[in-house]
Write a protein that holds these residues in place. Structure first.
Motif, PDB file in Angstrom:
ATOM      1  N   ALA A  73      -1.736  -4.294  -4.715  1.00 33.05           N
ATOM      2  CA  ALA A  73      -2.804  -4.748  -3.818  1.00 33.05           C
ATOM      3  C   ALA A  73      -3.073  -6.240  -4.014  1.00 33.05           C
ATOM      4  CB  ALA A  73      -4.076  -3.935  -4.063  1.00 33.05           C
ATOM      5  N   LYS A 101     -11.318   7.312  -1.852  1.00 32.07           N
ATOM      6  CA  LYS A 101     -10.974   6.145  -1.041  1.00 32.07           C
ATOM      7  C   LYS A 101     -11.570   6.281   0.359  1.00 32.07           C
ATOM      8  CE  LYS A 101      -6.614   5.369  -3.523  1.00 32.07           C
ATOM      9  NZ  LYS A 101      -6.980   4.067  -4.126  1.00 32.07           N
ATOM     10  N   GLU A 122      -0.649   0.209  -8.842  1.00 28.67           N
ATOM     11  CA  GLU A 122      -1.327   0.247  -7.547  1.00 28.67           C
ATOM     12  C   GLU A 122      -2.225  -0.983  -7.376  1.00 28.67           C
ATOM     13  OE1 GLU A 122      -3.949   3.436  -4.882  1.00 28.67           O
ATOM     14  OE2 GLU A 122      -3.949   3.566  -7.079  1.00 28.67           O
ATOM     15  N   GLU A 123      -2.927  -1.355  -8.438  1.00 27.65           N
ATOM     16  CA  GLU A 123      -3.777  -2.541  -8.384  1.00 27.65           C
ATOM     17  C   GLU A 123      -2.952  -3.814  -8.246  1.00 27.65           C
ATOM     18  OE1 GLU A 123      -7.652  -1.466 -11.077  1.00 27.65           O
ATOM     19  OE2 GLU A 123      -5.731  -1.640 -12.126  1.00 27.65           O
ATOM     20  N   GLN A 141      -8.194  -2.370  -1.055  1.00 25.76           N
ATOM     21  CA  GLN A 141      -7.066  -1.844  -0.290  1.00 25.76           C
ATOM     22  C   GLN A 141      -7.442  -1.613   1.175  1.00 25.76           C
ATOM     23  OE1 GLN A 141      -6.197   1.635  -2.773  1.00 25.76           O
ATOM     24  NE2 GLN A 141      -4.251   0.698  -3.385  1.00 25.76           N
ATOM     25  N   LEU A 180       0.862  -1.177   0.000  1.00 23.63           N
ATOM     26  CA  LEU A 180       0.000   0.000   0.000  1.00 23.63           C
ATOM     27  C   LEU A 180       0.902   1.231   0.000  1.00 23.63           C
ATOM     28  CD1 LEU A 180      -2.519  -1.234   2.709  1.00 23.63           C
ATOM     29  CD2 LEU A 180      -2.967  -1.088   0.260  1.00 23.63           C
ATOM     30  N   LEU A 212     -10.324   3.533   2.989  1.00 20.87           N
ATOM     31  CA  LEU A 212      -8.963   3.779   3.460  1.00 20.87           C
ATOM     32  C   LEU A 212      -8.939   4.931   4.451  1.00 20.87           C
ATOM     33  CD1 LEU A 212      -6.429   3.440   0.485  1.00 20.87           C
ATOM     34  CD2 LEU A 212      -6.460   2.191   2.630  1.00 20.87           C
TER      35      LEU A 212
END
Length: 548
Positions: free
Chosen positions: A259, A141, A255-256, A186, A126, A144
């Motif tokens: 995760a 988000k 980023e994906e 996430q 992350l 998060l």
């Protein structure tokens, strides 16, 4: 051989142990032993008659004492578990949820910055985008933004309030509305990643449910391996036929991918250390994700990420190999010893590839020693009992790996304890369970000397050292006006119970061993009940104590 002779003879010893039919073979050996290359040890009919009709050769009193010891061991384990549970209920009274206002954008920004400067060092899945702001968190988000205060609030009551809020949010989104998205993925990953800081502290069964939910998001977000994309008649198979599946994969952001790899790492390590479920399968697509992140080298932490994923990949391989899920080998202890040697070669290659700076290096090598324990704990099962030399070698390796594990853990500064993710704590619980088992383990045939393990390892001293390290962490937090979560404030009392539980098991097994015969006469082993005491020690509160 006449028909009357064949009906009188008993199955050979290998077939009898495997509980399979024993058919005459082309030679002296039966068909099965001839095919597998086993020593076909014949058994005379008198053993069959003794086993069912005549107990004159069996020390009935000894068997009764053996049964009494089994009862004593189970009673001690039950009382130990009840003691921990009752103490946990007393020491952790339900707190009244104090609802607090949401943190301001500036407070959120400060917590977000602190997370990526400290905790993300040990969980690099992350990573904050340089352009991400507190406003972006609120609009893009929301989960998060709810989870971050769960980890960073200095007040336990406020921490609990935000834990309840975030848990209610993702449960409603995932289970009630059936939503899915990167933020939910996430957020849940972070929530489970530091679940030891949430209140109330989830038990093992609840953590297991969390892992299933997280893994389900892999399917909902179309992270998939070749098995799913190749199913005939599926949407993915048509995409593959027209060459569109690669275009979909290439559209994934880094980023994906991080995760997804974080999910694989978290689910695999927690599952295997808690011994509750099978790990995620490492697929060709997982390898593609690793290569994409490694090639991009967007952040310095990506190197650490790849190493953690490779470690989790090895952990999954160890599990499936030793459980015979991926290989087809003949039954027998010799094949198990061979498999362990092959795994050791793979482990050496993995160790040679591990390079990072402290404190990440301590975390990486702690994982490595956990892998060793996953391999060498096999020696305390029945797989190697009939092959004393490999068993002794693996038991010695287990002792050394256990010592290395705790030596490495105690190099981690205590002020970092609040920053360590849940994966580290379940490894510590797994390590303490193995420590208890290796110190108690005994071989009824006298092939293992427990004194060797007791000269190298000490359960009480290890537990006391950990307790002192936690006390240091509590003192440091108090100096910074940080309220420590209950999981740490209760360690002192738990250390006492762990030591008492271990001592009770030692005393019970000492009584057990005193009643065992010095040697087992040929042919008499089948007349003794097949009770493996070490199997009992795999269960109980000591294995999962961090989830009480």
């Amino acid at each position: 051989m006449s028909a009357s002779e064949s009906t009188q003879l008993k199955a050979c010893r290998p077939c009898s142990k495997a509980k399979v039919r024993c058919d005459p073979g082309p030679s002296v050996a039966c068909q099965r032993c001839h095919r597998l290359g086993k020593d076909c040890i014949k058994q005379a009919p008198r053993f069959h008659k003794l086993k069912h009709n005549n107990m004159s050769y069996v020390d009935v009193g000894r068997l009764e004492r053996k049964l009494d010891n089994v009862t004593s061991l189970l009673t001690a384990s039950r009382r130990y578990a009840e003691g921990i549970n009752s103490h946990a209920n007393v020491a952790s009274p339900a707190r009244e949820v104090v609802w607090v206002s949401e943190p301001s954008d500036q407070e959120t920004e400060d917590m977000l910055k602190a997370f990526h400067q400290s905790m993300a060092l040990f969980f690099p899945f992350l990573v904050r985008s340089p352009s991400l702001t507190a406003h972006d968190l609120r609009t893009q988000k929301p989960l998060l933004r709810l989870v971050i205060p769960v980890i960073f609030y200095k007040n336990v009551s406020s921490q609990q309030a935000h834990a309840v809020k975030s848990r209610e949010y993702w449960m409603e989104q995932l289970l009630v509305k059936g939503e899915h998205g990167l933020d939910l993925f996430q957020g849940l990953l972070m929530f489970i990643g530091w679940t030891q800081l949430t209140l109330p502290m989830p038990r093992v069964t609840l953590v297991n449910n969390y892992l299933h939910l997280l893994e389900a998001q892999v399917n909902n977000l179309d992270f998939r391996g070749d098995s799913k994309s190749g199913m005939t008649g599926s949407v993915f198979s048509y995409l593959k036929d027209f060459g569109l599946d690669e275009r979909l994969r290439d559209s994934r952001t880094l980023e994906e991918l991080r995760a997804y790899l974080g999910c694989f790492y978290l689910v695999t390590m927690v599952s295997l250390c808690l011994d509750e479920k099978d790990p995620m399968r490492y697929t060709d697509y997982t390898e593609e994700c690793c290569r994409a992140v490694e090639a991009a080298a967007e952040f310095e932490s990506d190197k650490h990420l790849i190493q953690l994923v490779r470690i989790a990949q090895m952990a999954a391989k160890i599990h499936r190999t030793l459980n015979r899920h991926e290989i087809d080998v003949p039954n027998g202890s010799a094949s198990t010893a061979m498999i362990i040697r092959l795994l050791q070669k793979d482990m050496q290659q993995l160790r040679d590839s591990l390079t990072c700076e402290f404190p990440q290096s301590a975390i990486v090598f702690l994982h490595y020693h956990t892998l060793e324990l996953m391999i060498y704990r096999t020696a305390m099962t029945k797989l190697l009992h009939d092959h004393p030399i490999p068993q002794i070698d693996v038991l010695c390796a287990c002792v050394e790996a256990t010592k290395s594990f705790f030596d490495t853990f105690f190099t981690i500064p205590s002020h970092l304890y609040l920053q360590l993710p849940y994966t580290i704590w379940v490894q510590l619980g797994h390590g303490l369970a193995i420590l208890s088992r290796i110190l108690i383990h005994s071989d009824p045939r006298g092939n293992w000397d427990r004194e060797y393990a007791r000269q190298r390892l000490n359960f009480d001293a290890t537990a006391d050292t950990f307790g002192l390290k936690v006390e240091e962490a509590i003192s440091q937090a108090a100096a910074e006006d940080i309220e420590m979560p209950p999981i740490f404030t209760q360690i002192k009392n738990r250390v006492v119970m762990w030591k008492e539980g271990h001592a009770a098991r030692c005393a019970t097994l000492d009584r057990w061993n005193q009643d065992q015969p010095q040697a087992i006469a040929p042919g008499m082993d089948e007349l003794i009940p097949d009770v493996d005491v070490d199997d009992m020690l795999m269960t109980g509160s000591i294995w999962n104590f961090f989830s009480l």
